[in-house]
Write an enzyme that holds these catalytic residues in place. Sequence first.
Site, PDB file in Angstrom:
ATOM      1  N   HIS A   1      44.673  34.882  25.174  1.00 14.35           N
ATOM      2  CA  HIS A   1      45.503  35.942  24.599  1.00 14.35           C
ATOM      3  C   HIS A   1      45.843  35.561  23.147  1.00 14.35           C
ATOM      4  O   HIS A   1      46.201  34.410  22.872  1.00 14.35           O
ATOM      5  CB  HIS A   1      46.823  36.081  25.371  1.00 14.35           C
ATOM      6  CG  HIS A   1      46.702  36.721  26.720  1.00 14.35           C
ATOM      7  ND1 HIS A   1      45.520  37.183  27.250  1.00 14.35           N
ATOM      8  CD2 HIS A   1      47.666  36.998  27.643  1.00 14.35           C
ATOM      9  CE1 HIS A   1      45.756  37.706  28.451  1.00 14.35           C
ATOM     10  NE2 HIS A   1      47.040  37.603  28.720  1.00 14.35           N
TER      11      HIS A   1
ATOM     12  N   CYS B   1      52.164  35.693  30.912  1.00 17.82           N
ATOM     13  CA  CYS B   1      51.268  34.894  30.068  1.00 17.82           C
ATOM     14  C   CYS B   1      51.550  35.062  28.566  1.00 17.82           C
ATOM     15  O   CYS B   1      51.547  34.087  27.814  1.00 17.82           O
ATOM     16  CB  CYS B   1      49.816  35.236  30.378  1.00 17.82           C
ATOM     17  SG  CYS B   1      49.535  36.945  30.806  1.00 17.82           S
TER      18      CYS B   1
HETATM   19  N1  LIG Z   1      45.784  36.154  34.931  1.00 20.38           N
HETATM   20  C1  LIG Z   1      46.787  35.816  34.159  1.00 20.38           C
HETATM   21  O1  LIG Z   1      46.654  35.609  32.935  1.00 20.38           O
HETATM   22  C2  LIG Z   1      48.147  35.657  34.742  1.00 20.38           C
HETATM   23  C3  LIG Z   1      49.135  35.087  33.961  1.00 20.38           C
HETATM   24  C4  LIG Z   1      50.399  34.948  34.468  1.00 20.38           C
HETATM   25  C5  LIG Z   1      50.642  35.352  35.744  1.00 20.38           C
HETATM   26  N2  LIG Z   1      49.659  35.904  36.501  1.00 20.38           N
HETATM   27  C6  LIG Z   1      49.983  36.304  37.850  1.00 20.38           C
HETATM   28  O2  LIG Z   1      49.283  35.494  38.793  1.00 20.38           O
HETATM   29  C7  LIG Z   1      49.002  36.252  39.963  1.00 20.38           C
HETATM   30  C8  LIG Z   1      47.525  36.191  40.302  1.00 20.38           C
HETATM   31  O3  LIG Z   1      46.759  36.640  39.207  1.00 20.38           O
HETATM   32  P1  LIG Z   1      45.182  36.440  39.157  1.00 20.38           P
HETATM   33  O4  LIG Z   1      44.817  36.783  37.778  1.00 20.38           O
HETATM   34  O5  LIG Z   1      44.772  35.110  39.694  1.00 20.38           O
HETATM   35  O6  LIG Z   1      44.670  37.593  40.183  1.00 20.38           O
HETATM   36  P2  LIG Z   1      43.302  37.695  40.991  1.00 20.38           P
HETATM   37  O7  LIG Z   1      42.204  36.985  40.279  1.00 20.38           O
HETATM   38  O8  LIG Z   1      43.139  39.133  41.291  1.00 20.38           O
HETATM   39  O9  LIG Z   1      43.590  36.917  42.369  1.00 20.38           O
HETATM   40  C9  LIG Z   1      44.540  37.359  43.313  1.00 20.38           C
HETATM   41  C10 LIG Z   1      44.703  36.325  44.409  1.00 20.38           C
HETATM   42  O10 LIG Z   1      45.737  36.763  45.301  1.00 20.38           O
HETATM   43  C11 LIG Z   1      45.234  36.722  46.640  1.00 20.38           C
HETATM   44  N3  LIG Z   1      45.859  37.730  47.492  1.00 20.38           N
HETATM   45  C12 LIG Z   1      45.870  39.068  47.316  1.00 20.38           C
HETATM   46  N4  LIG Z   1      46.527  39.676  48.353  1.00 20.38           N
HETATM   47  C13 LIG Z   1      46.947  38.681  49.180  1.00 20.38           C
HETATM   48  C14 LIG Z   1      47.655  38.646  50.401  1.00 20.38           C
HETATM   49  N5  LIG Z   1      48.099  39.770  50.995  1.00 20.38           N
HETATM   50  N6  LIG Z   1      47.913  37.444  50.973  1.00 20.38           N
HETATM   51  C15 LIG Z   1      47.483  36.308  50.398  1.00 20.38           C
HETATM   52  N7  LIG Z   1      46.785  36.264  49.233  1.00 20.38           N
HETATM   53  C16 LIG Z   1      46.523  37.451  48.631  1.00 20.38           C
HETATM   54  C17 LIG Z   1      43.756  36.992  46.489  1.00 20.38           C
HETATM   55  O11 LIG Z   1      43.091  36.567  47.657  1.00 20.38           O
HETATM   56  P3  LIG Z   1      41.733  37.304  48.156  1.00 20.38           P
HETATM   57  O12 LIG Z   1      40.625  36.721  47.324  1.00 20.38           O
HETATM   58  O13 LIG Z   1      41.674  36.877  49.590  1.00 20.38           O
HETATM   59  O14 LIG Z   1      41.911  38.765  47.964  1.00 20.38           O
HETATM   60  C18 LIG Z   1      43.439  36.143  45.264  1.00 20.38           C
HETATM   61  O15 LIG Z   1      43.320  34.785  45.635  1.00 20.38           O
HETATM   62  C19 LIG Z   1      49.553  37.648  39.680  1.00 20.38           C
HETATM   63  O16 LIG Z   1      50.872  37.697  40.201  1.00 20.38           O
HETATM   64  C20 LIG Z   1      49.586  37.730  38.185  1.00 20.38           C
HETATM   65  O17 LIG Z   1      50.538  38.638  37.701  1.00 20.38           O
HETATM   66  C21 LIG Z   1      48.409  36.052  36.030  1.00 20.38           C
END
Ligand SMILES: NC(=O)c1ccc[n+]([C@@H]2O[C@H](COP(=O)([O-])OP(=O)(O)OC[C@H]3O[C@@H](n4cnc5c(N)ncnc54)[C@H](OP(=O)(O)O)[C@@H]3O)[C@@H](O)[C@H]2O)c1
Length: 344
Positions: free
Chosen positions: A242, A130
């Site tokens: 950010h 990000c």
């Molecule tokens: N937040 C940011 O600013 C940002 C920016 C760039 C990239 N990212 C990337 O985007 C990704 C997600 O981030 P987020 O902020 O959305 O995280 P989050 O809010 O913690 O959500 C994680 C998601 O992944 C799912 N998940 C976890 N374990 C899983 C599994 N074994 N099989 C299938 N689904 C699974 C969760 O499902 P459940 O609800 O069922 O647990 C939930 O839907 C990460 O790789 C992060 O590095 C985030």
Amino acid sequence: MSFKVAVVGATGNVGREMLNILEERGFPVSEVVALASRRSMGTEVSFGDRTLKVRPLDQYDFSDTDICIMSAGGNVSKEWSPKIGKQGCVVIDNSSAFRYDQDVPLIVPEVNPDAISLFTRKNIIANPNCSTAQLVVALKPLHDAATIKRVVVATYQSVSGAGKEGMDELFTQTRAVFVADQVDVKKFTKRIAFNVIPHIDVFLDDGSTKEEWKMVAETKKMLDPKIKLTATCVRVPVFIGHSEAVNIEFEKPITADEARDILRDAPGCQVLDKREDGGYITPLESAGEDATFISRIREDSTIDNGLSMWIVSDNLRKGAALNAVQIAELLVERGLIQPKKKAA
Ligand SMILES: NC(=O)c1ccc[n+]([C@@H]2O[C@H](COP(=O)([O-])OP(=O)(O)OC[C@H]3O[C@@H](n4cnc5c(N)ncnc54)[C@H](OP(=O)(O)O)[C@@H]3O)[C@@H](O)[C@H]2O)c1
């Protein structure tokens, strides 16, 4: 022409925003499938005015799905993205699992759209970190104009960058402070409420953190390997958005006025730069917006050809979901993907 799209991590911060943005931008979908872990089976998420029932990733067959937007963390991506790609479904991955793989393009459409053609090697396209995404959107037009030599950046990263658990922790700690309750630290390494933490991701041997290293490696991969960059990444008690204090040294002369004019015309950028009270962007105002906002553009008299500026964007949108959807749009615009199922 319309596409069957699966969103993995649909219950997460980024996944929910992904569904919003697919709908808002009218991405041509024949069907959208919401996937997450077994824990979320049957949970409902919104897609426009429709409600989708969440299905478990490990029970889903991707053979008739065209695009998978993967947003469930690095480990899930490492296990699933190659298998999904082999089933002929193009994966757009938000995690860092494949960003540094030479056979996987790392794309910000405003910066390096032509690199996308490489995706056929693994059927995987990586979305940047990000903090890097918003930075390169602003650096690219300035690099084209005056050639960047070195960048020094300090980030002020919101808790949503650490997922929904990060947002919950800021909320519960803030509440606990107000009601004089015990403050528990779980997701972050120290209390985040009314504090700032100069540590994101793991420490590396040279004393920097992996988050800082990602900004270096990804800027080099997408923009120019000759650019030198040093970063200090800091978590701040902000929910969304950010911010970055950025100092840039150029090879050629460039004034603050010239930079302002260049950024005003640059794709994805919005200049908000008045030298008066409130004449700049803050992360609160960037939440829910698509643009990368640039404020406080000024000359740095301590170096030759130096500029300083303040760059802010919604990390869940340009830093993640919006960029991923723009990558999907680029695939369609360039005719690089065809729907597996023809419309009836
Ligand atoms: N937040 C940011 O600013 C940002 C920016 C760039 C990239 N990212 C990337 O985007 C990704 C997600 O981030 P987020 O902020 O959305 O995280 P989050 O809010 O913690 O959500 C994680 C998601 O992944 C799912 N998940 C976890 N374990 C899983 C599994 N074994 N099989 C299938 N689904 C699974 C969760 O499902 P459940 O609800 O069922 O647990 C939930 O839907 C990460 O790789 C992060 O590095 C985030």
